[in-house]
Motif scaffolding. Structure first.
Motif, PDB file in Angstrom:
ATOM      1  N   GLU A 268      43.152  56.379  37.350  1.00 50.79           N
ATOM      2  CA  GLU A 268      41.463  56.484  37.430  1.00 50.79           C
ATOM      3  C   GLU A 268      40.999  55.196  37.385  1.00 50.79           C
ATOM      4  O   GLU A 268      40.431  54.788  38.475  1.00 50.79           O
ATOM      5  CB  GLU A 268      41.034  57.542  36.416  1.00 50.79           C
ATOM      6  CG  GLU A 268      39.491  57.738  36.602  1.00 50.79           C
ATOM      7  CD  GLU A 268      38.903  58.492  35.430  1.00 50.79           C
ATOM      8  OE1 GLU A 268      37.629  58.657  35.224  1.00 50.79           O
ATOM      9  OE2 GLU A 268      39.698  58.916  34.654  1.00 50.79           O
ATOM     10  N   ILE A 269      41.165  54.339  36.491  1.00 48.22           N
ATOM     11  CA  ILE A 269      40.346  53.037  36.590  1.00 48.22           C
ATOM     12  C   ILE A 269      40.981  52.157  37.773  1.00 48.22           C
ATOM     13  O   ILE A 269      40.004  51.431  38.024  1.00 48.22           O
ATOM     14  CB  ILE A 269      40.622  52.344  35.060  1.00 48.22           C
ATOM     15  CG1 ILE A 269      40.213  53.007  33.953  1.00 48.22           C
ATOM     16  CG2 ILE A 269      40.110  50.959  35.238  1.00 48.22           C
ATOM     17  CD1 ILE A 269      40.513  52.613  32.622  1.00 48.22           C
ATOM     18  N   ALA A 270      42.115  52.389  37.949  1.00 53.26           N
ATOM     19  CA  ALA A 270      42.673  51.481  39.048  1.00 53.26           C
ATOM     20  C   ALA A 270      42.604  51.949  40.457  1.00 53.26           C
ATOM     21  O   ALA A 270      42.808  51.143  41.448  1.00 53.26           O
ATOM     22  CB  ALA A 270      44.160  51.001  38.710  1.00 53.26           C
ATOM     23  N   LYS A 271      41.830  53.165  40.769  1.00 56.94           N
ATOM     24  CA  LYS A 271      41.776  53.572  41.909  1.00 56.94           C
ATOM     25  C   LYS A 271      40.924  52.740  42.878  1.00 56.94           C
ATOM     26  O   LYS A 271      39.964  52.185  42.425  1.00 56.94           O
ATOM     27  CB  LYS A 271      40.968  54.878  41.870  1.00 56.94           C
ATOM     28  CG  LYS A 271      40.780  55.855  43.251  1.00 56.94           C
ATOM     29  CD  LYS A 271      40.049  57.130  42.916  1.00 56.94           C
ATOM     30  CE  LYS A 271      40.661  57.712  41.774  1.00 56.94           C
ATOM     31  NZ  LYS A 271      39.836  59.009  41.638  1.00 56.94           N
ATOM     32  N   GLY A 272      41.651  52.459  44.049  1.00 59.76           N
ATOM     33  CA  GLY A 272      40.925  51.550  45.191  1.00 59.76           C
ATOM     34  C   GLY A 272      41.392  50.068  45.071  1.00 59.76           C
ATOM     35  O   GLY A 272      41.051  49.427  45.793  1.00 59.76           O
ATOM     36  N   THR A 279      43.871  45.084  39.648  1.00 63.80           N
ATOM     37  CA  THR A 279      44.261  46.118  38.840  1.00 63.80           C
ATOM     38  C   THR A 279      43.876  45.780  37.244  1.00 63.80           C
ATOM     39  O   THR A 279      43.362  46.588  36.523  1.00 63.80           O
ATOM     40  CB  THR A 279      45.421  46.821  39.034  1.00 63.80           C
ATOM     41  OG1 THR A 279      45.406  47.089  40.577  1.00 63.80           O
ATOM     42  CG2 THR A 279      45.713  47.953  38.005  1.00 63.80           C
ATOM     43  N   ALA A 280      44.600  44.596  37.133  1.00 67.17           N
ATOM     44  CA  ALA A 280      44.540  44.019  35.672  1.00 67.17           C
ATOM     45  C   ALA A 280      43.029  43.919  35.409  1.00 67.17           C
ATOM     46  O   ALA A 280      42.450  44.050  34.252  1.00 67.17           O
ATOM     47  CB  ALA A 280      45.137  42.702  35.627  1.00 67.17           C
ATOM     48  N   ARG A 281      42.180  43.209  36.199  1.00 65.80           N
ATOM     49  CA  ARG A 281      40.833  43.109  35.935  1.00 65.80           C
ATOM     50  C   ARG A 281      39.968  44.339  35.822  1.00 65.80           C
ATOM     51  O   ARG A 281      39.131  44.392  34.734  1.00 65.80           O
ATOM     52  CB  ARG A 281      40.200  42.344  37.230  1.00 65.80           C
ATOM     53  CG  ARG A 281      38.643  42.054  37.112  1.00 65.80           C
ATOM     54  CD  ARG A 281      38.086  41.621  38.235  1.00 65.80           C
ATOM     55  NE  ARG A 281      38.678  40.252  39.017  1.00 65.80           N
ATOM     56  CZ  ARG A 281      38.350  39.169  38.501  1.00 65.80           C
ATOM     57  NH1 ARG A 281      37.170  38.911  37.662  1.00 65.80           N
ATOM     58  NH2 ARG A 281      38.843  37.994  38.971  1.00 65.80           N
TER      59      ARG A 281
END
Length: 626
Positions: A268-272, A279-281
């Motif tokens: 969910e957090i990494a979506k897009g 992604t790590a950020r």
């Protein structure tokens, strides 16, 4: 420039009755408020690595100013794995009477959970005794036993003991008793060691120490403090710091498992996000801003992270919890990471003997990006570290690398530019603007200050800042969104206020910022305490530029402006130009500090101070007018 790192030397010291930091000695005797007449401590390590320690000390009160602190003594311990027993507590009057501390003078404060449940983050208990009828000339005595029912790390044990050179110790004795077959290592400094003895398969080591005529402490700067430089000892069963990292990881790493809950949250957090770094950020930003930092980090009873479900349910965690959650989220997105142990205080070196107390904080390391992250700081953007985590030895739990350190900011990392336009009117009042652009630590400082400011504070920002400078005025303030985790921040203020210059008539004014900022040029003009003993100190790089354009009214004649100046040292440069053309004065001041690393040697202090004094003189120079 000298850093503004917190002075945390006291956190590295074992709590002994004197409670003061170590001294840089001179030939002048110390003015004593207390005297430790006896300090005996014995440690006993069992074959299963459980242990006990007994402390027995007496302290005489010599001056009135010591009474308040001397009236109490405390023991702090972990309720879940330790047990504390007071063996003796009393006041010994100057006339020889001994007054026992009554049970009514005991106070116990426990962090406990509901019913039989464990406390949420800390199970520390503090037992305090209050000594009765204490007066100057009396002596307090305190003896207690602390039993560790479960080792902090299975099959390992380490202790440290430090003594302050500016404290009077008449009789110190340290004893360590342990199974003779056990591998150990010891670092004893300025202590007298007795011959080791062995009996019934156990080995006993004893040291003594005395400091009956302490010298006055002239040290003022504790921004860098290495406990190995003071009298004391370290005792450890760890063969290396790699073993400490492995012992921590044995129980912490399994907690970072990717559960369905973790996988769903990471997705969910990494979506897009289109790249591993982006992604790590995103994952780091989420943990830093959504998981409140609280509780113990590394310490007795606090070396195993909570379950991730517990952390997410409470949206709160200590450093181990932050590091474990972030490691799991990264793993869910196939980004490799490991946890790393560091010292979050004012120590920038590892102790010669590996002891757990010297690594008291946990962060993350991402090998693909060669990047350290500390998500316990909700204000530090991805790619940066808070001050306390910079330039420190780092013990990787996986892939341990000898000599690895967290990075220090490179020269040019911290920059501020301030542009000020000032129009002086016929009546001596002014109108003007200030534009400020910041990068690096300067931006972080400002963001942190602005995050908590409500609308009313922001609306009154200009008025209140002017008031702080001694002016009555008003204006408007606009800024970038301070809540974003970015390493830049820009803002602008418009202002007007009266009585900047008495006019008509002759007068003079100094050139200085008319609005607040994180790094004014004057910040680089701060000198150290000349009387303090030179020691290594915390430092950092930084660049500050201030540009002023003054427009004067037709009836004002400028008679003199400050002289141009250029300064240069091995690390710092300063350039100031003052150009008067017609009714306009343009001032440009720039200081650039190219210091590398977060620790500067003591010898550099003199260079910094000489630079600062010359800079002060230029900043005090004035514009003279009629």
């Amino acid at each position: 420039m000298r850093s503004t790192l917190p002075h945390l030397a006291a956190s590295l010291l074992l709590a002994v009755p004197a409670g003061v930091t170590s001294a840089a000695a001179t030939a002048e005797p110390a003015e004593l408020s207390t005297r430790i007449q006896r300090y005996h401590v014995s440690y006993s390590l069992n074959a299963d690595y459980t242990s006990s320690e007994t402390h027995d000390w007496t302290m005489q009160v010599l001056k009135e100013n010591a009474l308040s602190n001397a009236k109490e003594a405390s023991i702090s311990y972990s309720t879940s794995i330790e047990k504390a027993d007071v063996l003796a507590a009393y006041t010994l009057k100057a006339d020889g009477r001994r007054i026992e501390v009554p049970k009514s003078n005991y106070q116990v404060v426990t962090n406990s959970g509901n019913a039989k449940d464990a406390p949420v983050f800390s199970d520390r208990t503090r037992l305090t005794v209050v000594f009765p009828e204490l007066a100057v000339g009396d002596t307090v005595g305190f003896s207690y036993k602390l039993s560790q029912l479960e080792p902090m790390f299975p099959k390992h044990f380490s202790i440290v003991q430090y003594f302050n050179r500016n404290t009077a110790y008449d009789d110190v004795k340290i004893t360590i008793d342990y199974p003779a077959a056990l591998w150990t290592q010891v670092d004893a400094r300025e202590l007298t060691g007795a011959a080791a003895t062995e009996k019934d398969g156990r080995r006993q080591l004893t040291w003594t120490f005395a400091n009956k005529l302490p010298l006055k402490n002239t040290r003022r700067d504790y921004s860098v403090y290495e406990a190995d430089e003071v009298p004391g000892l370290a005792f450890s069963t760890f063969k290396s710091y790699a073993e400490i990292a492995q012992a921590y990881g044995a129980r912490a790493t399994p907690k970072a498992a990717v559960t369905p809950q973790v996988q769903a949250l990471a997705d969910e957090i990494a979506k897009g996000r289109t790249s591993p770094r982006d992604t790590a950020r995103a994952l780091y930003d989420w943990v830093a801003t959504n998981i409140t930092y609280a509780g113990n980090c590394i310490g007795t009873g606090a070396v195993v992270p909570h379950d991730i479900a517990f952390i997410l349910e409470n949206k709160m965690g200590d450093c181990k919890d932050h590091a474990t959650l972030l490691q799991a989220l990264l793993a869910a997105r196939k980004i490799e990471s490991t946890q790393a142990l560091i010292n979050a205080g004012s120590s920038f070196k590892l102790a010669r003997v590996p002891v757990v107390s010297r690594v008291n904080h946990v962060i993350n390391y991402l090998p693909a990006f060669d990047l350290f992250l500390d998500s316990t700081s909700s204000t530090t953007p991805f790619g940066m570290l808070p001050d306390g985590s910079q330039d420190k030895p780092a013990l990787l739990v996986d892939g341990f690398r000898e000599g690895l350190r967290t990075p220090a900011p490179q020269p040019g990392s911290n920059v501020q530019t301030m542009k000020t336009r000032i129009n002086i009117l016929d009546n001596g009042s002014v109108t003007g603007t200030v534009e400020v652009a910041t990068k690096g630590a300067y931006a972080l400082d400002l963001r942190e200050g602005l995050r908590g400011a409500g609308k009313q504070v922001m609306d009154d920002m200009v008025k209140n800042v002017l008031k702080g400078f001694g002016y009555q005025g008003s204006g408007t303030f606009e800024s970038d969104d301070p809540t974003a985790l970015l390493d830049t921040l820009n803002y602008k203020a418009r202002f007007e206020f009266k009585n900047f210059t008495p006019f008509p008539g002759a007068g003079a004014f100094a050139i200085h910022p008319l609005f607040t900022s994180a790094a004014p040029v004057a910040r680089f003009a701060a000198s150290a305490d000349e009387e303090g003993t030179p020691v290594d100190f915390a430092c950092t790089n930084g660049t500050s530029t201030e540009e002023y354009v003054f427009t004067f009214p037709a009836k004002m004649t400028v008679l003199a402006v400050p002289d141009n100046m250029a300064l240069k040292t091995s690390n710092q440069t300063y350039k100031a130009t003052y150009r008067l053309k017609g009714k306009q004065l343009t001032v440009l001041r720039q200081v650039d500090d190219r210091t590398r690393g977060n620790v500067c040697p003591a010898a550099m202090a003199a260079e910094y101070d000489a630079f600062a004094k010359k800079l002060q003189g230029n900043l005090k120079s004035q514009v003279v007018y009629k």
